[in-house]
Design a protein around this motif. Structure first.
Motif, PDB file in Angstrom:
ATOM      1  N   ALA A  18       0.831  -1.214   0.000  1.00 12.68           N
ATOM      2  CA  ALA A  18       0.000   0.000   0.000  1.00 12.68           C
ATOM      3  C   ALA A  18       0.860   1.256   0.000  1.00 12.68           C
ATOM      4  O   ALA A  18       0.464   2.280  -0.572  1.00 12.68           O
ATOM      5  CB  ALA A  18      -0.930  -0.007   1.209  1.00 12.68           C
ATOM      6  N   GLY A  19       2.053   1.185   0.583  1.00 13.88           N
ATOM      7  CA  GLY A  19       2.929   2.339   0.665  1.00 13.88           C
ATOM      8  C   GLY A  19       3.580   2.719  -0.655  1.00 13.88           C
ATOM      9  O   GLY A  19       3.868   3.896  -0.883  1.00 13.88           O
ATOM     10  N   CYS A  20       3.817   1.748  -1.524  1.00 15.55           N
ATOM     11  CA  CYS A  20       4.503   2.096  -2.785  1.00 15.55           C
ATOM     12  C   CYS A  20       3.897   1.381  -3.986  1.00 15.55           C
ATOM     13  O   CYS A  20       4.452   1.443  -5.080  1.00 15.55           O
ATOM     14  CB  CYS A  20       5.999   1.794  -2.686  1.00 15.55           C
ATOM     15  N   GLY A  21       2.785   0.742  -3.819  1.00 19.84           N
ATOM     16  CA  GLY A  21       2.077   0.084  -4.907  1.00 19.84           C
ATOM     17  C   GLY A  21       0.595   0.361  -4.746  1.00 19.84           C
ATOM     18  O   GLY A  21       0.193   1.504  -4.534  1.00 19.84           O
ATOM     19  N   ALA A  22      -0.209  -0.693  -4.813  1.00 23.76           N
ATOM     20  CA  ALA A  22      -1.647  -0.532  -4.605  1.00 23.76           C
ATOM     21  C   ALA A  22      -2.221  -1.819  -4.033  1.00 23.76           C
ATOM     22  O   ALA A  22      -1.762  -2.917  -4.354  1.00 23.76           O
ATOM     23  CB  ALA A  22      -2.351  -0.179  -5.910  1.00 23.76           C
ATOM     24  N   VAL A  23      -3.218  -1.662  -3.185  1.00 21.09           N
ATOM     25  CA  VAL A  23      -3.979  -2.778  -2.631  1.00 21.09           C
ATOM     26  C   VAL A  23      -5.419  -2.577  -3.086  1.00 21.09           C
ATOM     27  O   VAL A  23      -5.988  -1.498  -2.899  1.00 21.09           O
ATOM     28  CB  VAL A  23      -3.887  -2.813  -1.088  1.00 21.09           C
ATOM     29  N   VAL A  24      -5.995  -3.610  -3.712  1.00 22.02           N
ATOM     30  CA  VAL A  24      -7.312  -3.509  -4.335  1.00 22.02           C
ATOM     31  C   VAL A  24      -8.241  -4.571  -3.747  1.00 22.02           C
ATOM     32  O   VAL A  24      -7.829  -5.716  -3.527  1.00 22.02           O
ATOM     33  CB  VAL A  24      -7.191  -3.736  -5.863  1.00 22.02           C
ATOM     34  N   SER A  25      -9.482  -4.182  -3.494  1.00 21.91           N
ATOM     35  CA  SER A  25     -10.492  -5.132  -3.037  1.00 21.91           C
ATOM     36  C   SER A  25     -11.863  -4.647  -3.470  1.00 21.91           C
ATOM     37  O   SER A  25     -12.112  -3.440  -3.519  1.00 21.91           O
ATOM     38  CB  SER A  25     -10.465  -5.266  -1.505  1.00 21.91           C
ATOM     39  N   GLU A  26     -12.740  -5.585  -3.765  1.00 20.49           N
ATOM     40  CA  GLU A  26     -14.117  -5.213  -4.059  1.00 20.49           C
ATOM     41  C   GLU A  26     -14.992  -5.294  -2.808  1.00 20.49           C
ATOM     42  O   GLU A  26     -16.180  -5.030  -2.869  1.00 20.49           O
ATOM     43  CB  GLU A  26     -14.691  -6.096  -5.170  1.00 20.49           C
ATOM     44  N   TYR A  27     -14.376  -5.661  -1.680  1.00 20.54           N
ATOM     45  CA  TYR A  27     -15.111  -5.817  -0.424  1.00 20.54           C
ATOM     46  C   TYR A  27     -14.880  -4.613   0.476  1.00 20.54           C
ATOM     47  O   TYR A  27     -13.798  -4.030   0.477  1.00 20.54           O
ATOM     48  CB  TYR A  27     -14.674  -7.107   0.273  1.00 20.54           C
ATOM     49  N   PRO A  28     -15.879  -4.237   1.270  1.00 23.77           N
ATOM     50  CA  PRO A  28     -15.713  -3.072   2.152  1.00 23.77           C
ATOM     51  C   PRO A  28     -14.736  -3.367   3.292  1.00 23.77           C
ATOM     52  O   PRO A  28     -14.505  -4.537   3.637  1.00 23.77           O
ATOM     53  CB  PRO A  28     -17.125  -2.810   2.674  1.00 23.77           C
ATOM     54  N   PRO A  29     -14.161  -2.306   3.878  1.00 29.54           N
ATOM     55  CA  PRO A  29     -13.253  -2.498   5.006  1.00 29.54           C
ATOM     56  C   PRO A  29     -13.905  -3.367   6.086  1.00 29.54           C
ATOM     57  O   PRO A  29     -15.115  -3.300   6.320  1.00 29.54           O
ATOM     58  CB  PRO A  29     -13.001  -1.078   5.511  1.00 29.54           C
ATOM     59  N   GLY A  30     -13.080  -4.171   6.719  1.00 29.91           N
ATOM     60  CA  GLY A  30     -13.551  -5.042   7.796  1.00 29.91           C
ATOM     61  C   GLY A  30     -14.063  -6.395   7.332  1.00 29.91           C
ATOM     62  O   GLY A  30     -14.337  -7.266   8.149  1.00 29.91           O
ATOM     63  N   THR A  31     -14.205  -6.609   6.021  1.00 25.89           N
ATOM     64  CA  THR A  31     -14.714  -7.881   5.506  1.00 25.89           C
ATOM     65  C   THR A  31     -13.632  -8.949   5.640  1.00 25.89           C
ATOM     66  O   THR A  31     -12.536  -8.800   5.109  1.00 25.89           O
ATOM     67  CB  THR A  31     -15.130  -7.755   4.030  1.00 25.89           C
ATOM     68  N   THR A  32     -13.944 -10.006   6.367  1.00 30.57           N
ATOM     69  CA  THR A  32     -12.999 -11.107   6.506  1.00 30.57           C
ATOM     70  C   THR A  32     -13.103 -12.026   5.294  1.00 30.57           C
ATOM     71  O   THR A  32     -14.102 -12.000   4.569  1.00 30.57           O
ATOM     72  CB  THR A  32     -13.262 -11.911   7.791  1.00 30.57           C
ATOM     73  N   GLY A  33     -12.085 -12.823   5.094  1.00 33.27           N
ATOM     74  CA  GLY A  33     -12.051 -13.723   3.949  1.00 33.27           C
ATOM     75  C   GLY A  33     -13.036 -14.867   4.083  1.00 33.27           C
ATOM     76  O   GLY A  33     -13.150 -15.473   5.137  1.00 33.27           O
ATOM     77  N   ARG A  34     -13.741 -15.135   3.024  1.00 33.19           N
ATOM     78  CA  ARG A  34     -14.627 -16.296   2.920  1.00 33.19           C
ATOM     79  C   ARG A  34     -14.128 -17.133   1.750  1.00 33.19           C
ATOM     80  O   ARG A  34     -13.536 -16.596   0.809  1.00 33.19           O
ATOM     81  CB  ARG A  34     -16.071 -15.867   2.657  1.00 33.19           C
ATOM     82  N   ALA A  35     -14.387 -18.400   1.759  1.00 36.60           N
ATOM     83  CA  ALA A  35     -13.863 -19.306   0.727  1.00 36.60           C
ATOM     84  C   ALA A  35     -14.210 -18.827  -0.682  1.00 36.60           C
ATOM     85  O   ALA A  35     -13.377 -18.897  -1.585  1.00 36.60           O
ATOM     86  CB  ALA A  35     -14.376 -20.723   0.953  1.00 36.60           C
ATOM     87  N   TRP A  36     -15.404 -18.330  -0.903  1.00 35.10           N
ATOM     88  CA  TRP A  36     -15.829 -17.929  -2.244  1.00 35.10           C
ATOM     89  C   TRP A  36     -15.260 -16.568  -2.662  1.00 35.10           C
ATOM     90  O   TRP A  36     -15.315 -16.217  -3.828  1.00 35.10           O
ATOM     91  CB  TRP A  36     -17.355 -17.915  -2.352  1.00 35.10           C
ATOM     92  N   HIS A  37     -14.697 -15.805  -1.727  1.00 40.14           N
ATOM     93  CA  HIS A  37     -14.100 -14.515  -2.081  1.00 40.14           C
ATOM     94  C   HIS A  37     -12.857 -14.673  -2.952  1.00 40.14           C
ATOM     95  O   HIS A  37     -12.573 -13.817  -3.782  1.00 40.14           O
ATOM     96  CB  HIS A  37     -13.689 -13.738  -0.831  1.00 40.14           C
ATOM     97  N   PHE A  38     -12.113 -15.753  -2.738  1.00 33.72           N
ATOM     98  CA  PHE A  38     -10.818 -15.870  -3.402  1.00 33.72           C
ATOM     99  C   PHE A  38     -10.944 -16.228  -4.884  1.00 33.72           C
ATOM    100  O   PHE A  38     -10.263 -15.614  -5.711  1.00 33.72           O
ATOM    101  CB  PHE A  38      -9.911 -16.799  -2.599  1.00 33.72           C
ATOM    102  N   PRO A  39     -11.824 -17.153  -5.280  1.00 34.07           N
ATOM    103  CA  PRO A  39     -12.027 -17.339  -6.730  1.00 34.07           C
ATOM    104  C   PRO A  39     -12.589 -16.069  -7.391  1.00 34.07           C
ATOM    105  O   PRO A  39     -12.221 -15.742  -8.520  1.00 34.07           O
ATOM    106  CB  PRO A  39     -13.022 -18.497  -6.812  1.00 34.07           C
ATOM    107  N   ALA A  40     -13.443 -15.332  -6.679  1.00 35.04           N
ATOM    108  CA  ALA A  40     -13.973 -14.076  -7.225  1.00 35.04           C
ATOM    109  C   ALA A  40     -12.852 -13.051  -7.378  1.00 35.04           C
ATOM    110  O   ALA A  40     -12.794 -12.312  -8.368  1.00 35.04           O
ATOM    111  CB  ALA A  40     -15.080 -13.534  -6.322  1.00 35.04           C
ATOM    112  N   ARG A  41     -11.939 -13.005  -6.419  1.00 32.62           N
ATOM    113  CA  ARG A  41     -10.784 -12.106  -6.494  1.00 32.62           C
ATOM    114  C   ARG A  41      -9.942 -12.405  -7.728  1.00 32.62           C
ATOM    115  O   ARG A  41      -9.389 -11.503  -8.364  1.00 32.62           O
ATOM    116  CB  ARG A  41      -9.941 -12.285  -5.224  1.00 32.62           C
ATOM    117  N   ASN A  42      -9.865 -13.688  -8.090  1.00 30.77           N
ATOM    118  CA  ASN A  42      -9.015 -14.093  -9.209  1.00 30.77           C
ATOM    119  C   ASN A  42      -9.453 -13.474 -10.532  1.00 30.77           C
ATOM    120  O   ASN A  42      -8.627 -13.241 -11.408  1.00 30.77           O
ATOM    121  CB  ASN A  42      -8.963 -15.619  -9.312  1.00 30.77           C
TER     122      ASN A  42
END
Length: 186
Positions: free
Chosen positions: A89-113
């Motif tokens: 985050a300091g020198c690149g970028a961190v991207v997510s389609e989930y709002p802050p505080g959202t913990t990882g769920r099994a189906w989030h990771f294939p969607a992230r791909n």
């Protein structure tokens, strides 16, 4: 991080969470070479190949990396990668389609791909078993008309079998970072 990085030419570097030492070495070598050529490295902040690729990009002078998360942008998964997430985050970028505080769920990771594949000109699979999230990323990349590259491995290594299947199915076999760069060239 810097949202302008999302428009930079990028290659996804993905693979096994339970990567071999040789697989991590390959991820670092390819990620570093891609960064030296001005290409941003995208991955998913997971253990193994993803972490090796991000770390190599950060260690390369002028290297850029983007982490696409399956959690909220304020959380790292695995949690031990919180420091790595902060560095990105300091020198690149961190991207997510989930709002802050959202913990990882099994189906989030294939969607992230699908985001990893969509932001990249090509996807490099360094190591992958036959059942692997990296193969999902490669399939999504191919469906989106992106290049797919795979590094071959030993026929005795389970983490190489997914790469071998990709190569049989038409992915470009690569042994050197210049082959990836040539594959994404205009």
């Amino acid at each position: 991080g810097d949202p302008e990085l999302l428009w930079r030419p990028a290659v996804a570097v993905v693979g096994s969470r339970g990567a071999s030492a040789g697989g991590c070495d390959n991820a670092r070598r390819f990620a570093s070479a891609l960064c030296r050529a001005g290409v941003c490295v995208i991955s998913g902040l997971a253990a193994g190949i993803d972490a090796a690729a991000h770390q190599a990009a950060l260690a390369t002078p002028g290297g850029l990396t983007i982490a696409v998360l399956g959690t909220g942008p304020d959380l790292a998964y695995p949690p031990r990668h919180a420091g790595l997430r902060e560095r990105i985050a300091g020198c690149g970028a961190v991207v997510s389609e989930y709002p802050p505080g959202t913990t990882g769920r099994a189906w989030h990771f294939p969607a992230r791909n699908r985001i990893i594949a969509g932001l990249s000109l090509g996807t490099l699979v360094v190591e992958a078993a036959l059942r692997s999230g990296a193969l999902i990323t490669a399939r999504l990349a191919a469906e989106a008309g992106r290049e797919v590259f795979a590094i071959p491995g030993s026929i005795h290594q389970p983490q190489a079998r997914g790469c071998h299947r990709l190569i049989r199915d038409g992915a470009q076999l690569v042994e050197h970072p210049d082959e990836v760069l040539a594959g994404i060239a205009p």
